[in-house]
Design an enzyme around this catalytic site. Sequence first.
Site, PDB file in Angstrom:
ATOM      1  N   VAL A  15       0.866  -1.174   0.000  1.00 40.24           N
ATOM      2  CA  VAL A  15       0.000   0.000   0.000  1.00 40.24           C
ATOM      3  C   VAL A  15       0.901   1.220   0.000  1.00 40.24           C
ATOM      4  CG1 VAL A  15      -2.043  -1.023   1.052  1.00 40.24           C
ATOM      5  CG2 VAL A  15      -0.201  -0.201   2.503  1.00 40.24           C
ATOM      6  N   SER A  16       0.490   2.261  -0.715  1.00 37.08           N
ATOM      7  CA  SER A  16       1.390   3.385  -0.955  1.00 37.08           C
ATOM      8  C   SER A  16       1.542   4.317   0.230  1.00 37.08           C
ATOM      9  CB  SER A  16       0.916   4.190  -2.171  1.00 37.08           C
ATOM     10  OG  SER A  16      -0.402   4.650  -1.967  1.00 37.08           O
ATOM     11  N   THR A  17       0.586   4.328   1.150  1.00 38.71           N
ATOM     12  CA  THR A  17       0.707   5.143   2.353  1.00 38.71           C
ATOM     13  C   THR A  17       0.232   4.345   3.543  1.00 38.71           C
ATOM     14  OG1 THR A  17      -1.514   6.078   2.272  1.00 38.71           O
ATOM     15  CG2 THR A  17       0.171   7.216   0.989  1.00 38.71           C
TER      16      THR A  17
END
Length: 204
Positions: free
Chosen positions: A8-10
């Site tokens: 997940v990017s954040t």
Amino acid sequence: MIYGYVRVSTREQNEGRQMLAMHQKEVPEENIYIDRQSGKDFDRPMYNRMLRKLQEDDLIYVKSIDRLGRNYEEILKQWQYLTKVKKVDIVVIDMELLDTRRGKDLMGTFLSDIVLQVLSFVAENERKNIRERQKEGIEAAKMRGVQFGRPRRDVPEDFIQICCRWRNGQILGKDAAKLCDMPLTTFYGRAREQIEVLKRTWDY
């Protein structure tokens, strides 16, 4: 061995959808590697840890092709490294054609590579389009007067009097901030703004 990779990017994003897909494929819990890192620098410690464990003929599941990289070039690079150097199989759950266990002959490999390149290109362009739409939406909202960022803290009715007492040395900054019920740095910032307003009024 069977592995699963989740990214997940954040830290605010939820990996639940990807984890559900891994469980449906019966990937052992201890073999699922999760990175919750910003996509900006693409620092992926868990991915690198998984790479060190991979052996020839192992199998990796990813939910979608963009989990492998942040852009078209990175996705292709990782795909080539995993399949050609590490010699493992990859299954992209959202795209049945991207399953290196199938068609290991020349034609099967060729078709898989073509599909990979097309999907990687589409994924990167979709991200660019999303960023562009977000930018356009923000600009349009600003033109309508919408303000972004944290809402400004209201000041008390006697804020000017408190500022004057602080400026005259009658009270300390921390005491003035406490009277205004705001952090010290916020008080200083709002006080400077108020002083500038008063100066412009006096000059006028």
